[in-house]
Enzyme design. Structure first.
Site, PDB file in Angstrom:
ATOM      1  NE  ARG A  46      -3.695   1.001   1.327  1.00  0.00           N
ATOM      2  CZ  ARG A  46      -4.335   1.940   2.050  1.00  0.00           C
ATOM      3  NH1 ARG A  46      -4.667   1.697   3.306  1.00  0.00           N
ATOM      4  NH2 ARG A  46      -4.618   3.100   1.511  1.00  0.00           N
ATOM      5  NE  ARG A  80      -0.101  -0.873   5.200  1.00  0.00           N
ATOM      6  CZ  ARG A  80      -1.178  -0.113   5.375  1.00  0.00           C
ATOM      7  NH1 ARG A  80      -2.364  -0.670   5.556  1.00  0.00           N
ATOM      8  NH2 ARG A  80      -1.051   1.212   5.375  1.00  0.00           N
ATOM      9  CG  ASP A 110      -3.800   2.094   8.127  1.00  0.00           C
ATOM     10  OD1 ASP A 110      -3.605   1.637   6.989  1.00  0.00           O
ATOM     11  OD2 ASP A 110      -4.661   2.957   8.372  1.00  0.00           O
ATOM     12  CD  GLU A 146      -3.443   9.782   4.397  1.00  0.00           C
ATOM     13  OE1 GLU A 146      -2.830   8.749   4.712  1.00  0.00           O
ATOM     14  OE2 GLU A 146      -4.459   9.771   3.685  1.00  0.00           O
ATOM     15  NE  ARG A 204      -8.243  10.518   4.701  1.00  0.00           N
ATOM     16  CZ  ARG A 204      -7.970   9.214   4.806  1.00  0.00           C
ATOM     17  NH1 ARG A 204      -6.839   8.735   4.304  1.00  0.00           N
ATOM     18  NH2 ARG A 204      -8.809   8.395   5.417  1.00  0.00           N
ATOM     19  NE  ARG A 233     -10.017   5.419   0.922  1.00  0.00           N
ATOM     20  CZ  ARG A 233      -9.095   5.295   1.861  1.00  0.00           C
ATOM     21  NH1 ARG A 233      -8.232   4.267   1.822  1.00  0.00           N
ATOM     22  NH2 ARG A 233      -9.019   6.160   2.856  1.00  0.00           N
ATOM     23  CE1 TYR A 255      -5.129   6.376   1.331  1.00  0.00           C
ATOM     24  CE2 TYR A 255      -2.852   6.693   1.991  1.00  0.00           C
ATOM     25  CZ  TYR A 255      -4.193   6.620   2.319  1.00  0.00           C
ATOM     26  OH  TYR A 255      -4.580   6.785   3.618  1.00  0.00           O
ATOM     27  CD  GLU A 300      -3.362   2.375  -1.801  1.00  0.00           C
ATOM     28  OE1 GLU A 300      -2.543   2.231  -0.872  1.00  0.00           O
ATOM     29  OE2 GLU A 300      -4.529   2.800  -1.620  1.00  0.00           O
TER      30      GLU A 300
END
Length: 388
Positions: free
Chosen positions: A53, A72, A78, A237, A253, A313, A342, A364
């Protein structure tokens, strides 16, 4: 990885080469066309990585492309252990090196979080700033690594929290800037955000090529350091972009959808020292589901990418403005209609006609979920004018 690719046919490419306007671009000349797309990372197929990510991309002073991502290790969350993954291209995205892991947080309960990459052209230096233990605020650190070898090798991580404080600071994600125009020409500016309670836009500045850093401009959330409710003012962000007048536009954001489901825009006229509230506004054209977005200034044109949807998204879209973001052209380019998250953009600034034609995007991309892959897109800015 990287096997999936779509390209413009060779016959059309010959026509595209002729469609390059001189600098001083008119709005009607811009008609972007996706020239090439390929996958850089695919989640779940590497035994060491569950999910890729948070993509970043930049050009180096030597003309190489560097793409970065959070790798990750155990889940898509996250919070957790991660690598920082990187791939490098020396032919403007045609081919890419294998993935290298340039940072490994080991077994940390809350590891690295990307991050901003900033290129110091005066020193031919690439700096990557990231946070460590961001979600454990009592031990948060802001870290920095640098490369003097065009991304081939990286320094040992350096903790810069002693210079800017130990409050949680998550750079970007995206790129930082080196000021090309006065005021504060040559300054490095990196902007990011805080925790959800202590959120806001926070910028850090360096006037000595990254040797030392200090706090700069701030726009704090309201109420600050208090639990948030829906529609509270909660800037998150952010992506700074220097305009040709020397001002810095920061596209932000809107985490809690304060006032609108759209982007917050702040502007600094003093090299990132302050962000006056009288120059903060909401850009209703940039409909947004609360996500990190891409922004880029090239030859006086401001480009923007995000999933253009109020709630989900999906629908990664490229927009552009020839008025420093005061208005946006009606035409858009839909890069991917499906799940998308993103994004980050770059371009190579040179006098070459070839380099004037293209911008480069990583984002992404998925079919069911937006975190399935990270994809690379090469966009011809003037290619749609004579589409076959």
């Amino acid at each position: 990885m990287g096997a999936e690719r779509r390209r413009v046919p060779a016959a059309l490419w010959l026509l595209l080469c002729a469609l390059v306007p001189a600098r001083g671009i008119r709005p009607e000349q811009i008609d972007p066309l996706v020239y090439e797309e390929q996958l850089l990372w695919v989640s779940g197929i590497d035994g060491e990585v569950n999910t890729y990510r948070i993509p970043l991309i930049t050009f180096t002073p030597q003309g190489s492309l560097l793409a970065f991502a959070e790798a990750r290790k155990a889940s898509q969350r996250d919070m957790g252990q991660k690598f920082i993954a990187m791939r490098r291209s020396t032919d403007k995205g045609l081919t890419w090196s294998p993935t290298s892991f340039i940072v490994d947080d080991g077994l940390a309960p809350d590891g690295v979080n990307l991050g901003s990459v900033v290129v110091d052209e005066e020193k031919a230096l690439i700096i990557l700033i990231y946070s460590l233990h961001f979600h454990i605020s009592t031990s948060a650190s802001t870290m920095m690594i640098e490369s003097k070898t065009d991304g081939l090798s990286w320094s040992v991580p350096r903790n810069i929290s002693g210079q800017i404080g130990v409050q949680p600071f998550a750079p970007g994600p995206g790129f930082g800037i080196q000021k090309r125009y006065d005021p504060a020409k040559g300054r490095l500016v990196v902007c990011g955000h805080g925790t959800l309670e202590g959120d806001g836009v926070f910028c850090i500045l360096s006037d000595d090529h990254g040797q030392s850093w200090r706090d700069g401009a701030v726009v704090k959330s309201i109420p600050f350091n208090r639990p948030k409710r829906p529609q509270d003012f909660n800037p998150d962000e952010s992506q700074p972009v220097e305009m040709t007048d020397g001002s810095i536009i920061i596209n932000v954001r809107n985490q809690n959808n304060y006032h609108c489901r759209c982007r917050i825009v702040a502007r600094s006229f003093d090299g990132g020292e302050t962000l006056p509230v009288e120059h903060l506004y909401f850009d209703y054209t940039l409909v947004d589901p609360a996500v990190a977005a891409g922004a880029l200034q090239k030859d006086g044109v401001l480009y923007f990418t995000n999933p253009a949807h109020e709630l989900n998204r999906v629908n990664l879209t490229l927009r552009w403005s020839t008025t420093h973001g005061r208005s946006w052209e009606d035409k858009t380019v839909h890069i991917w209609a499906g799940p998308s998250g993103y994004s980050s953009m770059t371009s190579l600034e040179s006098s070459s006609i070839e380099d004037q034609k293209f911008i480069y995007i990583v984002y992404e991309k998925g079919h069911k979920d937006y975190d399935e892959t990270i994809s690379f897109v090469k966009v011809h800015l003037f290619g749609g004018r004579d589409r076959m």
